[in-house]
Design a protein around this motif. Structure first.
Motif, PDB file in Angstrom:
ATOM      1  N   SER A  28       9.600   2.187 -16.815  1.00 36.99           N
ATOM      2  CA  SER A  28      10.618   1.135 -16.998  1.00 36.99           C
ATOM      3  C   SER A  28      11.740   1.587 -17.910  1.00 36.99           C
ATOM      4  CB  SER A  28       9.973  -0.121 -17.599  1.00 36.99           C
ATOM      5  OG  SER A  28       8.938  -0.579 -16.783  1.00 36.99           O
ATOM      6  N   GLY A  29      11.610   2.797 -18.464  1.00 36.19           N
ATOM      7  CA  GLY A  29      12.632   3.317 -19.349  1.00 36.19           C
ATOM      8  C   GLY A  29      12.428   2.972 -20.814  1.00 36.19           C
ATOM      9  N   GLU A  30      11.319   2.303 -21.135  1.00 36.15           N
ATOM     10  CA  GLU A  30      11.043   1.971 -22.527  1.00 36.15           C
ATOM     11  C   GLU A  30      10.564   3.211 -23.267  1.00 36.15           C
ATOM     12  OE1 GLU A  30       9.181  -2.203 -23.057  1.00 36.15           O
ATOM     13  OE2 GLU A  30       8.437  -1.395 -21.149  1.00 36.15           O
ATOM     14  N   CYS A  31      11.093   3.416 -24.470  1.00 38.80           N
ATOM     15  CA  CYS A  31      10.721   4.570 -25.288  1.00 38.80           C
ATOM     16  C   CYS A  31       9.820   4.125 -26.428  1.00 38.80           C
ATOM     17  CB  CYS A  31      11.964   5.239 -25.867  1.00 38.80           C
ATOM     18  SG  CYS A  31      12.927   6.101 -24.629  1.00 38.80           S
ATOM     19  N   PHE A  32       8.798   4.927 -26.679  1.00 37.83           N
ATOM     20  CA  PHE A  32       7.880   4.685 -27.778  1.00 37.83           C
ATOM     21  C   PHE A  32       7.853   5.958 -28.618  1.00 37.83           C
ATOM     22  CE2 PHE A  32       6.529   2.069 -24.248  1.00 37.83           C
ATOM     23  CZ  PHE A  32       6.347   0.832 -24.833  1.00 37.83           C
ATOM     24  N   GLU A  33       8.457   5.902 -29.794  1.00 39.01           N
ATOM     25  CA  GLU A  33       8.507   7.068 -30.670  1.00 39.01           C
ATOM     26  C   GLU A  33       7.285   7.073 -31.582  1.00 39.01           C
ATOM     27  OE1 GLU A  33      11.336   9.253 -33.956  1.00 39.01           O
ATOM     28  OE2 GLU A  33      12.218   7.787 -32.602  1.00 39.01           O
ATOM     29  N   GLY A  34       6.724   8.236 -31.781  1.00 38.01           N
ATOM     30  CA  GLY A  34       5.582   8.391 -32.679  1.00 38.01           C
ATOM     31  C   GLY A  34       4.243   8.105 -32.030  1.00 38.01           C
ATOM     32  N   VAL A  35       4.156   8.244 -30.688  1.00 40.46           N
ATOM     33  CA  VAL A  35       2.866   8.010 -30.033  1.00 40.46           C
ATOM     34  C   VAL A  35       1.859   9.072 -30.465  1.00 40.46           C
ATOM     35  CG1 VAL A  35       3.809   6.805 -28.027  1.00 40.46           C
ATOM     36  CG2 VAL A  35       3.480   9.265 -27.926  1.00 40.46           C
ATOM     37  N   VAL A  36       0.602   8.672 -30.435  1.00 45.01           N
ATOM     38  CA  VAL A  36      -0.489   9.544 -30.868  1.00 45.01           C
ATOM     39  C   VAL A  36      -1.538   9.582 -29.763  1.00 45.01           C
ATOM     40  CG1 VAL A  36      -2.308   9.841 -32.589  1.00 45.01           C
ATOM     41  CG2 VAL A  36      -0.083   8.953 -33.282  1.00 45.01           C
ATOM     42  N   PRO A  37      -1.965  10.768 -29.322  1.00 48.24           N
ATOM     43  CA  PRO A  37      -3.049  10.836 -28.345  1.00 48.24           C
ATOM     44  C   PRO A  37      -4.398  10.643 -29.030  1.00 48.24           C
ATOM     45  CG  PRO A  37      -2.242  13.040 -28.829  1.00 48.24           C
ATOM     46  CD  PRO A  37      -1.390  12.080 -29.609  1.00 48.24           C
ATOM     47  N   VAL A  38      -5.277   9.896 -28.366  1.00 48.24           N
ATOM     48  CA  VAL A  38      -6.617   9.632 -28.889  1.00 48.24           C
ATOM     49  C   VAL A  38      -7.602   9.877 -27.759  1.00 48.24           C
ATOM     50  CG1 VAL A  38      -8.159   7.903 -29.900  1.00 48.24           C
ATOM     51  CG2 VAL A  38      -5.719   7.898 -30.487  1.00 48.24           C
ATOM     52  N   ARG A  39      -8.585  10.725 -28.008  1.00 48.16           N
ATOM     53  CA  ARG A  39      -9.599  11.017 -26.989  1.00 48.16           C
ATOM     54  C   ARG A  39     -10.622   9.879 -26.928  1.00 48.16           C
ATOM     55  NH1 ARG A  39      -9.355  16.823 -25.953  1.00 48.16           N
ATOM     56  NH2 ARG A  39      -8.556  17.899 -27.776  1.00 48.16           N
ATOM     57  N   ALA A  40     -10.986   9.472 -25.721  1.00 49.70           N
ATOM     58  CA  ALA A  40     -12.017   8.452 -25.553  1.00 49.70           C
ATOM     59  C   ALA A  40     -13.394   9.052 -25.825  1.00 49.70           C
ATOM     60  CB  ALA A  40     -11.963   7.860 -24.151  1.00 49.70           C
ATOM     61  N   PHE A  41     -13.614  10.281 -25.384  1.00 49.17           N
ATOM     62  CA  PHE A  41     -14.901  10.960 -25.543  1.00 49.17           C
ATOM     63  C   PHE A  41     -14.646  12.363 -26.078  1.00 49.17           C
ATOM     64  CE2 PHE A  41     -15.049   8.078 -21.889  1.00 49.17           C
ATOM     65  CZ  PHE A  41     -15.984   7.168 -22.351  1.00 49.17           C
ATOM     66  N   PRO A  42     -14.372  12.496 -27.385  1.00 47.92           N
ATOM     67  CA  PRO A  42     -13.911  13.773 -27.937  1.00 47.92           C
ATOM     68  C   PRO A  42     -14.890  14.931 -27.833  1.00 47.92           C
ATOM     69  CG  PRO A  42     -14.330  12.188 -29.680  1.00 47.92           C
ATOM     70  CD  PRO A  42     -14.472  11.462 -28.391  1.00 47.92           C
TER      71      PRO A  42
END
Length: 163
Positions: A28-42
């Protein structure tokens, strides 16, 4: 109230700012600055189920399989995860000061030789269906043993005494 944005891997772009923050732009063109990846099953499935979370803790994208996203996005996600996750893998147990706890272990890890204090037998946990172990030291650092039966004879003997 903000909406939850869950998009497929092919419907977002991921970039790094000059300040090192990840920016996700959805379809949709929305920007999210500072996203962090998180593992569900690390530990059991580190490449499956990765959530990209905004600074306010809301999931803005979900990746079923990391291999499904473009290589450039994979590289950004892996690099970000590497800076956040610290779990040395024990390759060999060199020595232990005692077979009663607390005791000091000297181990060789994928990050070099180190020592840590094991407070009690309960700080060694079996994980998953494999032969993996998770060992917590007195400071809360988690050490991973990928396969206890694949280790050298001395290391297996030490682990047997504590399990």
């Amino acid at each position: 109230m903000s909406a939850l944005y869950t998009v497929t891997a092919s419907r977002f772009t991921l970039e790094r700012t000059p300040f090192g923050k990840l920016v996700l732009t959805n379809e949709s063109g929305e920007c999210f600055e500072g996203v962090v990846p998180v593992r569900a099953f690390p530990i059991q499935s580190p490449e499956d189920g990765i959530s990209l979370v905004s600074t306010d803790g809301k999931e803005v994208a979900w990746v079923d399989l990391l291999s499904d996203v473009p290589q450039s996005a994979q590289d950004l996600i892996r690099a970000e995860l590497a800076t956040r996750e610290f779990m040395p893998v024990i390759e060999r147990i060199v020595s232990v000061t005692s077979y009663s706890t607390p005791c000091t272990w000297t181990v060789e890890t994928d990050r070099g030789t180190t020592e840590f204090v094991l407070r009690g037998d309960e700080d060694i946990r079996r994980i998953g269906k494999d032969n993996a172990l998770l060992i917590a030291d007195a400071h809360g650092i988690q050490y991973l043993v990928r396969d206890q039966f694949a280790m050298d004879t001395h290391s297996k003997r030490v682990l047997d005494r504590f399990l």
